[in-house]
Design a protein around this motif. Structure first.
Motif, PDB file in Angstrom:
ATOM      1  N   TRP A  17       0.827  -1.199   0.000  1.00 61.46           N
ATOM      2  CA  TRP A  17       0.000   0.000   0.000  1.00 61.46           C
ATOM      3  C   TRP A  17       0.867   1.256   0.000  1.00 61.46           C
ATOM      4  O   TRP A  17       0.567   2.215  -0.707  1.00 61.46           O
ATOM      5  N   ASN A  18       1.956   1.262   0.808  1.00 60.14           N
ATOM      6  CA  ASN A  18       2.859   2.422   0.846  1.00 60.14           C
ATOM      7  C   ASN A  18       3.458   2.690  -0.533  1.00 60.14           C
ATOM      8  O   ASN A  18       3.537   3.839  -0.969  1.00 60.14           O
ATOM      9  N   LEU A  19       3.906   1.648  -1.228  1.00 62.05           N
ATOM     10  CA  LEU A  19       4.478   1.823  -2.567  1.00 62.05           C
ATOM     11  C   LEU A  19       3.450   2.386  -3.536  1.00 62.05           C
ATOM     12  O   LEU A  19       3.743   3.283  -4.325  1.00 62.05           O
ATOM     13  N   MET A  20       2.228   1.863  -3.481  1.00 62.89           N
ATOM     14  CA  MET A  20       1.179   2.353  -4.377  1.00 62.89           C
ATOM     15  C   MET A  20       0.809   3.793  -4.039  1.00 62.89           C
ATOM     16  O   MET A  20       0.567   4.604  -4.932  1.00 62.89           O
ATOM     17  N   HIS A  21       0.777   4.134  -2.758  1.00 59.08           N
ATOM     18  CA  HIS A  21       0.438   5.491  -2.327  1.00 59.08           C
ATOM     19  C   HIS A  21       1.498   6.489  -2.805  1.00 59.08           C
ATOM     20  O   HIS A  21       1.171   7.555  -3.333  1.00 59.08           O
ATOM     21  N   ILE A  22       2.768   6.120  -2.663  1.00 60.85           N
ATOM     22  CA  ILE A  22       3.863   6.987  -3.131  1.00 60.85           C
ATOM     23  C   ILE A  22       3.782   7.165  -4.641  1.00 60.85           C
ATOM     24  O   ILE A  22       3.947   8.262  -5.169  1.00 60.85           O
ATOM     25  N   LYS A  23       3.505   6.065  -5.352  1.00 58.72           N
ATOM     26  CA  LYS A  23       3.411   6.131  -6.817  1.00 58.72           C
ATOM     27  C   LYS A  23       2.263   7.043  -7.253  1.00 58.72           C
ATOM     28  O   LYS A  23       2.406   7.830  -8.186  1.00 58.72           O
ATOM     29  N   ASN A  24       1.134   6.966  -6.573  1.00 57.66           N
ATOM     30  CA  ASN A  24      -0.013   7.810  -6.931  1.00 57.66           C
ATOM     31  C   ASN A  24       0.249   9.281  -6.635  1.00 57.66           C
ATOM     32  O   ASN A  24      -0.185  10.152  -7.381  1.00 57.66           O
ATOM     33  N   LEU A  25       0.953   9.575  -5.544  1.00 60.18           N
ATOM     34  CA  LEU A  25       1.212  10.969  -5.191  1.00 60.18           C
ATOM     35  C   LEU A  25       2.263  11.610  -6.095  1.00 60.18           C
ATOM     36  O   LEU A  25       2.148  12.759  -6.481  1.00 60.18           O
ATOM     37  N   THR A  26       3.317  10.875  -6.413  1.00 65.25           N
ATOM     38  CA  THR A  26       4.445  11.450  -7.160  1.00 65.25           C
ATOM     39  C   THR A  26       4.442  11.108  -8.644  1.00 65.25           C
ATOM     40  O   THR A  26       5.223  11.669  -9.398  1.00 65.25           O
ATOM     41  N   LYS A  27       3.603  10.173  -9.042  1.00 63.80           N
ATOM     42  CA  LYS A  27       3.568   9.675 -10.426  1.00 63.80           C
ATOM     43  C   LYS A  27       4.897   9.035 -10.835  1.00 63.80           C
ATOM     44  O   LYS A  27       5.261   8.985 -12.001  1.00 63.80           O
ATOM     45  N   ARG A  28       5.653   8.589  -9.844  1.00 65.60           N
ATOM     46  CA  ARG A  28       6.929   7.904 -10.100  1.00 65.60           C
ATOM     47  C   ARG A  28       7.008   6.659  -9.235  1.00 65.60           C
ATOM     48  O   ARG A  28       6.446   6.601  -8.155  1.00 65.60           O
ATOM     49  N   ILE A  29       7.762   5.703  -9.705  1.00 64.08           N
ATOM     50  CA  ILE A  29       8.004   4.496  -8.927  1.00 64.08           C
ATOM     51  C   ILE A  29       9.184   4.765  -7.995  1.00 64.08           C
ATOM     52  O   ILE A  29      10.222   5.267  -8.440  1.00 64.08           O
ATOM     53  N   PRO A  30       9.067   4.456  -6.695  1.00 65.51           N
ATOM     54  CA  PRO A  30      10.199   4.688  -5.784  1.00 65.51           C
ATOM     55  C   PRO A  30      11.388   3.799  -6.155  1.00 65.51           C
ATOM     56  O   PRO A  30      11.212   2.707  -6.701  1.00 65.51           O
ATOM     57  N   PRO A  31      12.629   4.255  -5.893  1.00 66.80           N
ATOM     58  CA  PRO A  31      13.809   3.464  -6.251  1.00 66.80           C
ATOM     59  C   PRO A  31      13.868   2.167  -5.455  1.00 66.80           C
ATOM     60  O   PRO A  31      13.440   2.098  -4.306  1.00 66.80           O
ATOM     61  N   LYS A  32      14.423   1.147  -6.096  1.00 64.78           N
ATOM     62  CA  LYS A  32      14.551  -0.160  -5.443  1.00 64.78           C
ATOM     63  C   LYS A  32      15.777  -0.156  -4.536  1.00 64.78           C
ATOM     64  O   LYS A  32      16.785   0.482  -4.830  1.00 64.78           O
ATOM     65  N   ASN A  33      15.696  -0.886  -3.450  1.00 69.34           N
ATOM     66  CA  ASN A  33      16.792  -0.955  -2.492  1.00 69.34           C
ATOM     67  C   ASN A  33      17.820  -2.028  -2.835  1.00 69.34           C
ATOM     68  O   ASN A  33      18.885  -2.074  -2.249  1.00 69.34           O
ATOM     69  N   LYS A  34      17.492  -2.891  -3.770  1.00 72.48           N
ATOM     70  CA  LYS A  34      18.384  -3.992  -4.116  1.00 72.48           C
ATOM     71  C   LYS A  34      19.606  -3.458  -4.870  1.00 72.48           C
ATOM     72  O   LYS A  34      19.466  -2.723  -5.846  1.00 72.48           O
TER      73      LYS A  34
END
Length: 106
Positions: A17-34
């Protein structure tokens, strides 16, 4: 339940849900930690023997050497030996170690 609160559930549900919420607010996918880079290969026995032998020879010749030399801290270059008096950098390469394999094939 408000829009800014994650739905009830376990850790995985709230994380998605946090990832989807960030994506909806910023229109960007958050960077991966791997990490994207692979670890360096292990040194072989032949490489270690050659390194020790070269160090012995340079010590017998009484040359000033510096081991594992970084000429610039921001660069990702690491040389095995630096002959200080002659300003020479020495990189020992085993055939099965990283980029040396590609260089020897070319």
């Amino acid at each position: 339940m408000q829009l800014n609160e994650p739905p009830p559930g376990g850790f995985l549900v709230s994380e998605i849900w946090n990832l989807m919420h960030i994506k909806n607010l910023t229109k960007r996918i958050p960077p991966k930690n791997k990490p994207r880079s692979r670890p360096l290969p292990k040194a072989s026995e032949k490489y270690l023997q050659a390194y020790e032998r070269l160090k012995e020879i340079l010590d017998q010749m009484e040359m000033k050497i510096e081991e594992y030399f970084h000429f610039k801290s921001t660069k990702h270059c690491l040389f095995d030996l630096h002959l200080i008096e002659y300003r020479v950098l020495i990189e020992l390469a085993d055939i099965n170690m990283g980029r040396a394999k590609a260089w020897l094939k070319a």
